[in-house]
Design a protein around this motif. Structure first.
Motif, PDB file in Angstrom:
ATOM      1  N   PRO A 124       0.813  -1.210   0.000  1.00  0.00           N
ATOM      2  CA  PRO A 124       0.000   0.000   0.000  1.00  0.00           C
ATOM      3  C   PRO A 124       0.847   1.260   0.000  1.00  0.00           C
ATOM      4  O   PRO A 124       2.012   1.252   0.408  1.00  0.00           O
ATOM      5  CB  PRO A 124      -0.790  -0.113   1.306  1.00  0.00           C
ATOM      6  N   LEU A 125       0.249   2.339  -0.456  1.00  0.00           N
ATOM      7  CA  LEU A 125       0.808   3.654  -0.237  1.00  0.00           C
ATOM      8  C   LEU A 125       0.404   4.068   1.179  1.00  0.00           C
ATOM      9  O   LEU A 125      -0.785   4.232   1.463  1.00  0.00           O
ATOM     10  CB  LEU A 125       0.245   4.651  -1.259  1.00  0.00           C
ATOM     11  N   VAL A 126       1.371   4.174   2.071  1.00  0.00           N
ATOM     12  CA  VAL A 126       1.079   4.468   3.473  1.00  0.00           C
ATOM     13  C   VAL A 126       1.009   5.981   3.676  1.00  0.00           C
ATOM     14  O   VAL A 126       1.959   6.709   3.374  1.00  0.00           O
ATOM     15  CB  VAL A 126       2.150   3.864   4.401  1.00  0.00           C
ATOM     16  N   VAL A 127      -0.116   6.448   4.182  1.00  0.00           N
ATOM     17  CA  VAL A 127      -0.307   7.867   4.470  1.00  0.00           C
ATOM     18  C   VAL A 127      -0.351   8.060   5.983  1.00  0.00           C
ATOM     19  O   VAL A 127      -1.177   7.461   6.669  1.00  0.00           O
ATOM     20  CB  VAL A 127      -1.604   8.405   3.834  1.00  0.00           C
ATOM     21  N   VAL A 132      -2.301   9.224  -4.813  1.00  0.00           N
ATOM     22  CA  VAL A 132      -1.920   8.109  -5.672  1.00  0.00           C
ATOM     23  C   VAL A 132      -1.179   8.619  -6.905  1.00  0.00           C
ATOM     24  O   VAL A 132      -0.185   8.034  -7.347  1.00  0.00           O
ATOM     25  CB  VAL A 132      -3.164   7.299  -6.083  1.00  0.00           C
ATOM     26  N   VAL A 133      -1.657   9.718  -7.461  1.00  0.00           N
ATOM     27  CA  VAL A 133      -1.073  10.268  -8.685  1.00  0.00           C
ATOM     28  C   VAL A 133       0.321  10.831  -8.429  1.00  0.00           C
ATOM     29  O   VAL A 133       1.261  10.606  -9.208  1.00  0.00           O
ATOM     30  CB  VAL A 133      -1.994  11.358  -9.266  1.00  0.00           C
ATOM     31  N   VAL A 139     -10.095   5.773  -1.427  1.00  0.00           N
ATOM     32  CA  VAL A 139      -9.179   5.397  -2.503  1.00  0.00           C
ATOM     33  C   VAL A 139      -8.571   4.031  -2.207  1.00  0.00           C
ATOM     34  O   VAL A 139      -7.857   3.868  -1.207  1.00  0.00           O
ATOM     35  CB  VAL A 139      -8.055   6.441  -2.658  1.00  0.00           C
ATOM     36  N   PRO A 140      -8.825   3.025  -3.037  1.00  0.00           N
ATOM     37  CA  PRO A 140      -8.211   1.708  -2.813  1.00  0.00           C
ATOM     38  C   PRO A 140      -6.691   1.776  -2.926  1.00  0.00           C
ATOM     39  O   PRO A 140      -6.144   2.588  -3.675  1.00  0.00           O
ATOM     40  CB  PRO A 140      -8.812   0.852  -3.944  1.00  0.00           C
ATOM     41  N   GLY A 141      -6.016   0.919  -2.162  1.00  0.00           N
ATOM     42  CA  GLY A 141      -4.567   0.848  -2.236  1.00  0.00           C
ATOM     43  C   GLY A 141      -3.844   1.818  -1.334  1.00  0.00           C
ATOM     44  O   GLY A 141      -2.615   1.818  -1.285  1.00  0.00           O
ATOM     45  N   VAL A 142      -4.587   2.645  -0.618  1.00  0.00           N
ATOM     46  CA  VAL A 142      -3.995   3.610   0.316  1.00  0.00           C
ATOM     47  C   VAL A 142      -4.221   3.110   1.733  1.00  0.00           C
ATOM     48  O   VAL A 142      -5.357   2.883   2.145  1.00  0.00           O
ATOM     49  CB  VAL A 142      -4.622   5.010   0.155  1.00  0.00           C
ATOM     50  N   ALA A 143      -3.138   2.924   2.482  1.00  0.00           N
ATOM     51  CA  ALA A 143      -3.239   2.488   3.877  1.00  0.00           C
ATOM     52  C   ALA A 143      -3.087   3.700   4.789  1.00  0.00           C
ATOM     53  O   ALA A 143      -2.071   4.397   4.750  1.00  0.00           O
ATOM     54  CB  ALA A 143      -2.174   1.450   4.201  1.00  0.00           C
ATOM     55  N   LEU A 144      -4.101   3.946   5.595  1.00  0.00           N
ATOM     56  CA  LEU A 144      -4.046   5.031   6.567  1.00  0.00           C
ATOM     57  C   LEU A 144      -3.354   4.527   7.820  1.00  0.00           C
ATOM     58  O   LEU A 144      -3.646   3.440   8.308  1.00  0.00           O
ATOM     59  CB  LEU A 144      -5.457   5.505   6.907  1.00  0.00           C
TER      60      LEU A 144
END
Length: 261
Positions: free
Chosen positions: A75-78, A96-97, A114-119
């Protein structure tokens, strides 16, 4: 690495413990703190280790901590700069972009559809709360310390998720210092309980205390959210970081939630 994991459809949640990372000394070993004396490169590697394990569902894969099954991406970790407030930030497609162009939000709540984003929410005694609406693909994460609970951060996070289309919400309340251990002055207990009565508590040795977990749970239920208890007391459990036990040398554990892509 994970003190707790759960899955509901396309939603995964997890709370980390302090094992399985590369930090040394008092931070050993899975320190995920944003700030502190632990090396920043080490912390970034720990975050990367957690992200890959989270994507695998916590399972080992061919002995390589960064290996993933075919077709699976981490995931993209935020994360957020947590300030013990009630600000909630919406993570949109811009992350994501162009993730490297985004500043880390100053907030104590994050929400996204947004799928693929891990909070990620980071804690060392405060209450980490993960939330999800599986049917509508909306997730949230909140950092609820005593000030954030009083300010209503979990209620504001629920509202922000419903603004994104969430309806039936479930929340996981993660490891935090329990009411039996969170000693405070009598005046502070009275002030907090005046706002959140359910937080009124007494320590196991008979002195005034605040039960932030109980208060947050009550706030979630009042907002119509199903609550699942995934808590353990950070002060009593050496497998978890605790600022009250370790002081400034305490690392940070984390809660993560995402919609699998």
């Amino acid at each position: 690495m994970f003190a707790f994991q759960d899955t509901r459809g396309v939603i995964d949640v997890a709370f980390t413990d302090r094992h399985g990372g590369v930090s040394a000394g008092p931070y050993a070993s899975l320190n995920l703190a944003e700030k502190g004396e632990d090396d920043a490169v080490t912390v970034r590697r720990n975050v990367d280790l957690v992200a890959h394990a989270f994507a695998r569902g916590g399972e080992a894969y061919d002995g390589d901590p960064f290996a993933l099954p075919e077709g699976v991406r981490p995931p993209l970790v935020v994360r957020m700069h947590q300030v013990h407030g009630a600000e909630v930030h919406v993570v949109d497609e811009a992350y994501v972009v162009a993730p490297h162009e985004q500043e880390t939000p100053v907030a104590d709540g994050l929400v996204t559809a947004v799928p693929g984003v891990a909070l990620m929410v980071r804690v060392a005694d405060c209450v980490p709360v993960l939330l999800a609406d599986e049917a509508h693909g909306v997730v949230g994460a909140a950092h609820a310390g005593r000030p954030g609970m009083v300010a209503g951060v979990v209620t504001r996070t629920v509202t922000a998720m419903r603004d994104l289309g969430a309806q039936q919400l479930v929340a996981w309340v993660g490891p935090h210092v329990c009411g039996r251990c969170y000693e405070v002055p009598e005046e502070m207990r009275a002030e907090v309980a005046a706002v959140v009565p359910e937080s009124y508590a007494e320590t196991s040795w008979g002195t005034p205390a605040v039960d932030v977990g109980a208060g947050v749970t009550a706030q979630l239920r009042a907002a119509g959210v199903e609550v699942l208890d995934a808590s353990r007391c950070t002060l009593e459990d050496d497998d978890l970081y605790s600022y009250r036990r370790q002081g400034a040398a305490s690392g940070r554990s984390a809660g993560l939630v995402w919609v699998r892509p």
